[in-house]
Design a protein around this motif. Structure first.
Motif, PDB file in Angstrom:
ATOM      1  N   HIS A 193       0.819  -1.222   0.000  1.00  0.00           N
ATOM      2  CA  HIS A 193       0.000   0.000   0.000  1.00  0.00           C
ATOM      3  C   HIS A 193       0.847   1.264   0.000  1.00  0.00           C
ATOM      4  O   HIS A 193       0.407   2.304  -0.494  1.00  0.00           O
ATOM      5  CB  HIS A 193      -0.939  -0.012   1.210  1.00  0.00           C
ATOM      6  N   THR A 194       2.053   1.193   0.537  1.00  0.00           N
ATOM      7  CA  THR A 194       2.919   2.381   0.495  1.00  0.00           C
ATOM      8  C   THR A 194       3.245   2.741  -0.939  1.00  0.00           C
ATOM      9  O   THR A 194       3.204   3.923  -1.336  1.00  0.00           O
ATOM     10  CB  THR A 194       4.215   2.124   1.279  1.00  0.00           C
ATOM     11  N   SER A 195       3.576   1.732  -1.746  1.00  0.00           N
ATOM     12  CA  SER A 195       3.828   1.974  -3.167  1.00  0.00           C
ATOM     13  C   SER A 195       2.554   2.421  -3.877  1.00  0.00           C
ATOM     14  O   SER A 195       2.588   3.240  -4.800  1.00  0.00           O
ATOM     15  CB  SER A 195       4.378   0.711  -3.832  1.00  0.00           C
ATOM     16  N   GLY A 196       1.412   1.874  -3.429  1.00  0.00           N
ATOM     17  CA  GLY A 196       0.146   2.303  -4.014  1.00  0.00           C
ATOM     18  C   GLY A 196      -0.111   3.779  -3.758  1.00  0.00           C
ATOM     19  O   GLY A 196      -0.541   4.512  -4.659  1.00  0.00           O
ATOM     20  N   ALA A 246       2.185  10.186  -7.635  1.00  0.00           N
ATOM     21  CA  ALA A 246       2.871  10.411  -8.907  1.00  0.00           C
ATOM     22  C   ALA A 246       1.870  10.615 -10.044  1.00  0.00           C
ATOM     23  O   ALA A 246       2.092  11.422 -10.952  1.00  0.00           O
ATOM     24  CB  ALA A 246       3.795   9.226  -9.213  1.00  0.00           C
ATOM     25  N   PHE A 247       0.752   9.886 -10.000  1.00  0.00           N
ATOM     26  CA  PHE A 247      -0.296  10.052 -11.013  1.00  0.00           C
ATOM     27  C   PHE A 247      -0.873  11.465 -10.947  1.00  0.00           C
ATOM     28  O   PHE A 247      -1.102  12.114 -11.976  1.00  0.00           O
ATOM     29  CB  PHE A 247      -1.397   9.010 -10.778  1.00  0.00           C
ATOM     30  N   ALA A 248      -1.111  11.953  -9.712  1.00  0.00           N
ATOM     31  CA  ALA A 248      -1.632  13.312  -9.547  1.00  0.00           C
ATOM     32  C   ALA A 248      -0.642  14.346 -10.070  1.00  0.00           C
ATOM     33  O   ALA A 248      -1.029  15.338 -10.703  1.00  0.00           O
ATOM     34  CB  ALA A 248      -1.937  13.574  -8.073  1.00  0.00           C
ATOM     35  N   GLU A 249       0.648  14.111  -9.834  1.00  0.00           N
ATOM     36  CA  GLU A 249       1.666  15.045 -10.332  1.00  0.00           C
ATOM     37  C   GLU A 249       1.703  15.049 -11.851  1.00  0.00           C
ATOM     38  O   GLU A 249       1.877  16.096 -12.474  1.00  0.00           O
ATOM     39  CB  GLU A 249       3.034  14.663  -9.750  1.00  0.00           C
ATOM     40  N   GLY A 281       4.935   5.237 -18.215  1.00  0.00           N
ATOM     41  CA  GLY A 281       4.612   4.754 -16.881  1.00  0.00           C
ATOM     42  C   GLY A 281       4.947   5.782 -15.816  1.00  0.00           C
ATOM     43  O   GLY A 281       4.963   6.996 -16.084  1.00  0.00           O
ATOM     44  N   LEU A 282       5.216   5.303 -14.609  1.00  0.00           N
ATOM     45  CA  LEU A 282       5.571   6.188 -13.510  1.00  0.00           C
ATOM     46  C   LEU A 282       6.895   5.759 -12.909  1.00  0.00           C
ATOM     47  O   LEU A 282       7.205   4.558 -12.843  1.00  0.00           O
ATOM     48  CB  LEU A 282       4.484   6.158 -12.417  1.00  0.00           C
ATOM     49  N   HIS A 283       7.660   6.728 -12.453  1.00  0.00           N
ATOM     50  CA  HIS A 283       8.952   6.453 -11.822  1.00  0.00           C
ATOM     51  C   HIS A 283       8.745   6.386 -10.318  1.00  0.00           C
ATOM     52  O   HIS A 283       8.458   7.382  -9.671  1.00  0.00           O
ATOM     53  CB  HIS A 283       9.948   7.560 -12.185  1.00  0.00           C
ATOM     54  N   LEU A 284       8.874   5.173  -9.765  1.00  0.00           N
ATOM     55  CA  LEU A 284       8.634   4.974  -8.339  1.00  0.00           C
ATOM     56  C   LEU A 284       9.764   4.170  -7.720  1.00  0.00           C
ATOM     57  O   LEU A 284      10.174   3.128  -8.256  1.00  0.00           O
ATOM     58  CB  LEU A 284       7.316   4.222  -8.114  1.00  0.00           C
ATOM     59  N   GLY A 298      12.889   4.378  -7.515  1.00  0.00           N
ATOM     60  CA  GLY A 298      14.089   4.114  -8.301  1.00  0.00           C
ATOM     61  C   GLY A 298      13.875   3.216  -9.502  1.00  0.00           C
ATOM     62  O   GLY A 298      14.845   2.819 -10.160  1.00  0.00           O
ATOM     63  N   ARG A 299      12.656   2.866  -9.834  1.00  0.00           N
ATOM     64  CA  ARG A 299      12.416   2.032 -11.001  1.00  0.00           C
ATOM     65  C   ARG A 299      11.145   2.499 -11.708  1.00  0.00           C
ATOM     66  O   ARG A 299      10.322   3.210 -11.124  1.00  0.00           O
ATOM     67  CB  ARG A 299      12.305   0.563 -10.614  1.00  0.00           C
ATOM     68  N   GLN A 300      11.028   2.072 -12.957  1.00  0.00           N
ATOM     69  CA  GLN A 300       9.898   2.473 -13.775  1.00  0.00           C
ATOM     70  C   GLN A 300       8.749   1.488 -13.603  1.00  0.00           C
ATOM     71  O   GLN A 300       8.931   0.264 -13.750  1.00  0.00           O
ATOM     72  CB  GLN A 300      10.314   2.550 -15.256  1.00  0.00           C
ATOM     73  N   LEU A 301       7.565   1.998 -13.270  1.00  0.00           N
ATOM     74  CA  LEU A 301       6.392   1.167 -13.061  1.00  0.00           C
ATOM     75  C   LEU A 301       5.440   1.338 -14.237  1.00  0.00           C
ATOM     76  O   LEU A 301       4.948   2.440 -14.476  1.00  0.00           O
ATOM     77  CB  LEU A 301       5.685   1.562 -11.759  1.00  0.00           C
ATOM     78  N   PRO A 302       5.193   0.251 -15.017  1.00  0.00           N
ATOM     79  CA  PRO A 302       4.246   0.360 -16.128  1.00  0.00           C
ATOM     80  C   PRO A 302       2.853   0.692 -15.592  1.00  0.00           C
ATOM     81  O   PRO A 302       2.412   0.121 -14.584  1.00  0.00           O
ATOM     82  CB  PRO A 302       4.269  -1.030 -16.774  1.00  0.00           C
ATOM     83  N   LEU A 303       2.172   1.601 -16.265  1.00  0.00           N
ATOM     84  CA  LEU A 303       0.862   2.016 -15.779  1.00  0.00           C
ATOM     85  C   LEU A 303       0.041   2.554 -16.935  1.00  0.00           C
ATOM     86  O   LEU A 303       0.566   3.231 -17.833  1.00  0.00           O
ATOM     87  CB  LEU A 303       1.001   3.102 -14.703  1.00  0.00           C
ATOM     88  N   THR A 304      -1.239   2.243 -16.928  1.00  0.00           N
ATOM     89  CA  THR A 304      -2.163   2.772 -17.923  1.00  0.00           C
ATOM     90  C   THR A 304      -3.406   3.284 -17.217  1.00  0.00           C
ATOM     91  O   THR A 304      -3.633   3.010 -16.027  1.00  0.00           O
ATOM     92  CB  THR A 304      -2.563   1.712 -18.962  1.00  0.00           C
TER      93      THR A 304
END
Length: 373
Positions: free
Chosen positions: A261-264, A270-273, A321-324, A326-332
């Motif tokens: 949930h912390t990553s969530g 990051a999505f809001a930004e 995606g999003l950068h979280l 230190g790594r790139q998280l695929p996201l749609t």
């Protein structure tokens, strides 16, 4: 004026508060100037012999009273208008003070008013005392008003100081008291105003917190429910376009399950930004409607413009995606976009439901797509 109509800007609030206080405190003042003059005239040695001056003075103070009453209209919260009203009303106050100061001096000077001179002197003391306590918000102007009220009579008494020495000294001592009290009243008024401004600032901060999503710092559902109907009503009234974009992060539950949930939470931030970077016009309102669902209100924006901007956001998110952590998280994300249409939307709820159905069609058709309502 209700609490919702109270000006929120400190400068406008300070002027608005001063106008309200001045309006309340000036309502009866003009009447007592007229009454004091009538008493001084009617209790003079021979009122009929002073008929012309008596009627003239009555007409003058009645006119000043009427001017005060007519100048007590309600005002908005425009600082320029508020300052203009204060300047105009203080002109009336100072003109009244000037008129009474001259009337008091004339009454003391004329032997015909010997029987009622004490009435005029007591009235002058009362008017100066009222000015000290009621109009201390503007210290310099209050000082001028007291001088206009008080000094002409003192000057006349000074001309006959050998007979009037006791009264002259007593009135002079009382004048010094008034000046001291005026300074204290001014400080108390400013302190009260500063406290009100602080409370107003705290209220604004609490109101902002109640309308802001604590995680993303976007507007929350409460703000959406307040703002959306108002924007729809304004667009309908003025015939201007209004678009709504609804966004839902695809498979967000997997992010919580796989990364915690912390990553969530970090993903939502990051999505809001990312939303702020794309929908960055001054008029756009960005909101988190709940969970992983977001919305963007776009005044003065038609469907083509809104869809183009929303599609740009979707493609950028899908490609990068999003950068979280230190790594790139695929996201749609899935998006529904619509523009208010008076022929299809009876009200704000109908408009929202139409765009919400478009969002669900985007999710049902495989996600990572935009559907226009």
């Amino acid at each position: 004026m209700t609490d919702a109509d109270v000006p929120r800007h400190p400068e406008a609030f300070a002027l608005w508060r001063e106008v309200q206080d001045t309006r309340v405190r000036t309502r009866l003042g003009g009447f007592y100037y007229l009454l004091a003059w009538l008493l001084a005239w009617l209790f003079s040695a021979d009122p009929l012999a002073l008929l012309a001056s008596g009627l003239g003075g009555s007409a003058l103070f009645a006119a000043l009273l009427l001017a005060r009453q007519l100048h007590c209209a309600e005002l908005g919260d425009n600082p320029v208008q508020l300052q203009r009203w204060l300047d105009q009303h203080w002109a009336l106050l100072l003109l009244t003070a000037l008129a009474w100061g001259q009337a008091h001096a004339w009454i003391l000077y004329r032997a015909e008013f010997a029987d009622s001179a004490l009435i005029a002197t007591l009235a002058t003391i009362a008017f100066c005392t009222a000015m000290t306590f009621n109009f201390a918000m503007r210290r310099q102007r209050a000082l001028l008003a007291i001088a206009l009220l008080y000094l002409p009579g003192l000057a006349v008494l000074a001309l006959d100081w050998t007979r009037q020495l006791a009264l002259l000294v007593t009135l002079s001592c009382y004048l010094s008291y008034l000046l001291l009290v005026l300074g204290r009243s001014h400080r108390e008024y400013r302190a009260t105003l500063a406290m009100e401004l602080k409370l107003l600032e705290q209220q604004a901060r609490l109101d902002l917190l109640s309308r802001t999503d604590s995680l993303t710092q976007l507007g929350n559902r409460y703000q959406f429910n307040t703002l959306f109907p108002a924007l729809v009503a304004g667009a309908q009234r003025r015939g201007e376009p209004l678009s709504l974009v609804l966004l839902d992060i695809d498979w967000f539950k997997r992010i919580n399950d796989e990364h915690g949930h912390t990553s969530g939470d970090a993903c939502l931030q990051a999505f809001a930004e990312r939303l702020r970077k794309v929908f960055r016009r001054d008029g756009d309102a960005l909101l988190r409607l709940g969970g992983e669902e977001f919305g963007v209100l776009m005044p003065n924006t038609n469907l083509i413009q809104a869809a183009a901007l929303a599609e740009r956001f979707r493609q950028d998110l899908a490609h990068n995606g999003l950068h979280l952590n230190g790594r790139q998280l695929p996201l749609t994300a899935s998006l529904g976009v619509g523009s208010f249409d008076v022929e299809m939307d009876d009200d704000a709820d109908a408009f929202f439901r139409r765009v919400d159905r478009a969002l669900y069609r985007a999710k049902a058709q495989g996600r990572d797509r935009l559907v226009q309502a």
